[in-house]
Write a protein that holds these residues in place. Structure first.
Motif, PDB file in Angstrom:
ATOM      1  N   SER A 101       0.846  -1.194   0.000  1.00  0.00           N
ATOM      2  CA  SER A 101       0.000   0.000   0.000  1.00  0.00           C
ATOM      3  C   SER A 101       0.882   1.245   0.000  1.00  0.00           C
ATOM      4  O   SER A 101       2.009   1.222   0.493  1.00  0.00           O
ATOM      5  CB  SER A 101      -0.908   0.014   1.233  1.00  0.00           C
ATOM      6  N   GLN A 102       0.387   2.326  -0.556  1.00  0.00           N
ATOM      7  CA  GLN A 102       1.138   3.580  -0.564  1.00  0.00           C
ATOM      8  C   GLN A 102       0.274   4.682   0.030  1.00  0.00           C
ATOM      9  O   GLN A 102      -0.938   4.581   0.100  1.00  0.00           O
ATOM     10  CB  GLN A 102       1.552   3.958  -1.990  1.00  0.00           C
ATOM     11  N   GLY A 103       0.919   5.750   0.413  1.00  0.00           N
ATOM     12  CA  GLY A 103       0.244   6.844   1.094  1.00  0.00           C
ATOM     13  C   GLY A 103      -0.366   7.875   0.167  1.00  0.00           C
ATOM     14  O   GLY A 103      -0.323   7.750  -1.064  1.00  0.00           O
ATOM     15  N   LYS A 104      -0.937   8.902   0.771  1.00  0.00           N
ATOM     16  CA  LYS A 104      -1.675   9.922   0.012  1.00  0.00           C
ATOM     17  C   LYS A 104      -0.803  10.697  -0.968  1.00  0.00           C
ATOM     18  O   LYS A 104      -1.194  10.933  -2.103  1.00  0.00           O
ATOM     19  CB  LYS A 104      -2.333  10.908   0.980  1.00  0.00           C
ATOM     20  N   GLN A 105       0.370  11.070  -0.515  1.00  0.00           N
ATOM     21  CA  GLN A 105       1.194  11.928  -1.369  1.00  0.00           C
ATOM     22  C   GLN A 105       1.590  11.214  -2.648  1.00  0.00           C
ATOM     23  O   GLN A 105       1.518  11.788  -3.747  1.00  0.00           O
ATOM     24  CB  GLN A 105       2.442  12.378  -0.612  1.00  0.00           C
ATOM     25  N   ILE A 109      -3.331  12.437  -3.760  1.00  0.00           N
ATOM     26  CA  ILE A 109      -4.620  12.657  -3.112  1.00  0.00           C
ATOM     27  C   ILE A 109      -4.706  14.050  -2.491  1.00  0.00           C
ATOM     28  O   ILE A 109      -5.779  14.655  -2.416  1.00  0.00           O
ATOM     29  CB  ILE A 109      -4.855  11.588  -2.025  1.00  0.00           C
ATOM     30  N   ASN A 110      -3.584  14.597  -2.051  1.00  0.00           N
ATOM     31  CA  ASN A 110      -3.614  15.840  -1.269  1.00  0.00           C
ATOM     32  C   ASN A 110      -4.357  16.971  -1.976  1.00  0.00           C
ATOM     33  O   ASN A 110      -5.109  17.729  -1.344  1.00  0.00           O
ATOM     34  CB  ASN A 110      -2.187  16.281  -0.942  1.00  0.00           C
ATOM     35  N   ILE A 111      -4.176  17.097  -3.270  1.00  0.00           N
ATOM     36  CA  ILE A 111      -4.809  18.207  -3.993  1.00  0.00           C
ATOM     37  C   ILE A 111      -6.329  18.099  -3.960  1.00  0.00           C
ATOM     38  O   ILE A 111      -7.043  19.108  -4.000  1.00  0.00           O
ATOM     39  CB  ILE A 111      -4.297  18.260  -5.456  1.00  0.00           C
ATOM     40  N   LEU A 112      -6.846  16.873  -3.861  1.00  0.00           N
ATOM     41  CA  LEU A 112      -8.299  16.675  -3.851  1.00  0.00           C
ATOM     42  C   LEU A 112      -8.928  17.085  -2.527  1.00  0.00           C
ATOM     43  O   LEU A 112     -10.148  17.194  -2.429  1.00  0.00           O
ATOM     44  CB  LEU A 112      -8.634  15.219  -4.149  1.00  0.00           C
ATOM     45  N   GLY A 204      -8.526   6.818   7.508  1.00  0.00           N
ATOM     46  CA  GLY A 204      -8.131   7.359   8.795  1.00  0.00           C
ATOM     47  C   GLY A 204      -8.348   8.861   8.880  1.00  0.00           C
ATOM     48  O   GLY A 204      -8.648   9.525   7.884  1.00  0.00           O
ATOM     49  N   THR A 205      -8.178   9.412  10.074  1.00  0.00           N
ATOM     50  CA  THR A 205      -8.369  10.844  10.297  1.00  0.00           C
ATOM     51  C   THR A 205      -7.529  11.682   9.347  1.00  0.00           C
ATOM     52  O   THR A 205      -7.942  12.758   8.910  1.00  0.00           O
ATOM     53  CB  THR A 205      -8.007  11.189  11.755  1.00  0.00           C
ATOM     54  N   HIS A 206      -6.336  11.190   9.004  1.00  0.00           N
ATOM     55  CA  HIS A 206      -5.453  11.891   8.072  1.00  0.00           C
ATOM     56  C   HIS A 206      -5.303  11.101   6.781  1.00  0.00           C
ATOM     57  O   HIS A 206      -4.318  11.263   6.052  1.00  0.00           O
ATOM     58  CB  HIS A 206      -4.089  12.117   8.724  1.00  0.00           C
ATOM     59  N   GLY A 207      -6.279  10.260   6.477  1.00  0.00           N
ATOM     60  CA  GLY A 207      -6.208   9.410   5.303  1.00  0.00           C
ATOM     61  C   GLY A 207      -6.893  10.012   4.091  1.00  0.00           C
ATOM     62  O   GLY A 207      -7.179  11.212   4.025  1.00  0.00           O
ATOM     63  N   VAL A 208      -7.176   9.153   3.102  1.00  0.00           N
ATOM     64  CA  VAL A 208      -7.761   9.593   1.844  1.00  0.00           C
ATOM     65  C   VAL A 208      -9.202  10.053   2.026  1.00  0.00           C
ATOM     66  O   VAL A 208      -9.626  11.049   1.443  1.00  0.00           O
ATOM     67  CB  VAL A 208      -7.694   8.450   0.802  1.00  0.00           C
ATOM     68  N   ALA A 209      -9.980   9.318   2.839  1.00  0.00           N
ATOM     69  CA  ALA A 209     -11.405   9.627   3.022  1.00  0.00           C
ATOM     70  C   ALA A 209     -11.717   9.720   4.511  1.00  0.00           C
ATOM     71  O   ALA A 209     -12.346   8.826   5.086  1.00  0.00           O
ATOM     72  CB  ALA A 209     -12.258   8.572   2.350  1.00  0.00           C
ATOM     73  N   PRO A 210     -11.301  10.813   5.177  1.00  0.00           N
ATOM     74  CA  PRO A 210     -11.381  10.875   6.642  1.00  0.00           C
ATOM     75  C   PRO A 210     -12.797  10.998   7.201  1.00  0.00           C
ATOM     76  O   PRO A 210     -12.989  10.816   8.402  1.00  0.00           O
ATOM     77  CB  PRO A 210     -10.549  12.120   6.982  1.00  0.00           C
ATOM     78  N   ARG A 211     -13.783  11.289   6.353  1.00  0.00           N
ATOM     79  CA  ARG A 211     -15.157  11.421   6.847  1.00  0.00           C
ATOM     80  C   ARG A 211     -16.056  10.297   6.332  1.00  0.00           C
ATOM     81  O   ARG A 211     -17.274  10.376   6.432  1.00  0.00           O
ATOM     82  CB  ARG A 211     -15.725  12.794   6.465  1.00  0.00           C
ATOM     83  N   SER A 212     -15.449   9.270   5.803  1.00  0.00           N
ATOM     84  CA  SER A 212     -16.219   8.113   5.354  1.00  0.00           C
ATOM     85  C   SER A 212     -16.586   7.230   6.545  1.00  0.00           C
ATOM     86  O   SER A 212     -16.055   7.387   7.646  1.00  0.00           O
ATOM     87  CB  SER A 212     -15.404   7.297   4.346  1.00  0.00           C
ATOM     88  N   ARG A 213     -17.516   6.302   6.321  1.00  0.00           N
ATOM     89  CA  ARG A 213     -17.804   5.254   7.295  1.00  0.00           C
ATOM     90  C   ARG A 213     -17.135   3.966   6.831  1.00  0.00           C
ATOM     91  O   ARG A 213     -16.790   3.814   5.657  1.00  0.00           O
ATOM     92  CB  ARG A 213     -19.322   5.054   7.426  1.00  0.00           C
TER      93      ARG A 213
END
Length: 298
Positions: A101-105, A109-112, A204-213
């Protein structure tokens, strides 16, 4: 064992049935799906019609969506099962392995998540099918401390399986919140941390979709081997998408497990099943790219 080759069964299953017990035990592939203690097999079946009418004291059937099923059967009844007119094709399970797996950067993802787009995953379900999740971690909790997880199915903890399924225990949002409030031993544990890391990147809180369920499935590891099989994966996918459909929420299913077996042309039952399920409800299925690029497997 002298089993005849059957055209409705994959070659690997035919090979496993014709191998000796010694050959199976020495193989890292042939024995997957077989229990030598009970002489029983787990099988993946594509069928049409009413396969449920064959269930009896020896044949256990979990019917999945779109006429797929997982069967647990005695070895001496496999040829008869393959001959059922409803059965189109039969495969044995294969073991799954972690994918990278790879991170947001690295994924741009960050720009979105800037004000111009502000995409946070709100109103969307993230399905994480992996080694479980540390649901006590702050990454998966709301500001008031309650969980963002709607359902957690731990296939390895017996006692309360979800409807239609036969293994594990299902924990609801209410049950998880009660556990968080009471403290003590968690209802489910992620022993390797892989699923927690994947879920953190995705939601996660600092992940790609922090407000998802989240809907999470901890895959079981049957037998003496440290990884689950394609049978457990198929049931998990069915569970997550079915739940999201009932909730009327679009779902993104993350699969960070994989293998390199099979036809490699998209025609195995696990591949056609995932392709079919990607057309169910409002579903996107995301898989890892694999860890085998330098292994010269082909």
């Amino acid at each position: 064992m002298g089993q005849p080759v059957n055209q409705k069964a994959e070659n690997l299953l035919n090979l496993a049935l014709s191998a000796t017990p010694e050959e199976r035990s020495k193989s890292g592939i042939l024995e997957v799906g077989y229990s030598p203690e009970t002489s029983r097999w787990d099988l993946i079946v594509k069928y049409s019609g009413d396969i449920g009418r064959y269930e009896d004291a020896q044949i256990r059937i979990v019917q999945l969506s779109n006429e797929y099923a997982i069967l647990n059967v005695p070895e001496n009844r496999i040829n008869a099962i393959i001959a059922w007119p409803e059965v189109e094709y039969v495969e044995k399970p294969k073991r799954l392995f972690f994918e990278v797996s790879q991170g947001k950067q690295a994924s741009c993802i960050n720009i979105l998540q800037t004000p111009a787009w502000n995409l946070t995953g709100e109103g969307v379900v993230i399905g994480v099918i992996d080694s479980g999740i540390d649901y006590t971690h702050p990454d998966f909790r709301n500001p008031d401390g309650t969980t963002r997880i709607l359902y957690l199915w731990d296939q390895s903890v017996s006692g309360n399986p979800p409807e239609r399924f036969r293994m594990g225990s299902e924990f609801t949002e209410e049950m998880l919140n009660a556990s968080l409030k009471e403290g003590g031993q968690p209802l489910s544990k992620d022993l390797s941390g892989h699923g927690t890391a994947v879920a953190s990147i995705a939601a996660g809180t600092h992940g790609v979709a922090p407000r998802s369920r989240l809907i999470v499935v901890k895959l079981s590891q049957p037998g003496m081997y440290p990884f689950p099989r394609t049978t457990e994966l198929m049931e998990a996918v069915d569970y997550v998408i079915s739940k999201a459909s009932v909730l009327e929420m679009p779902v993104v299913v993350n699969l960070s497990f994989g293998n390199t077996y099979g036809s490699h042309d998209g025609t195995s039952l696990i591949e056609t099943y995932l392709s079919d399920m990607a057309n169910y409800w409002k579903t996107s299925i995301v898989t890892g790219t694999g860890n085998e690029g330098l292994t010269a497997g082909h």
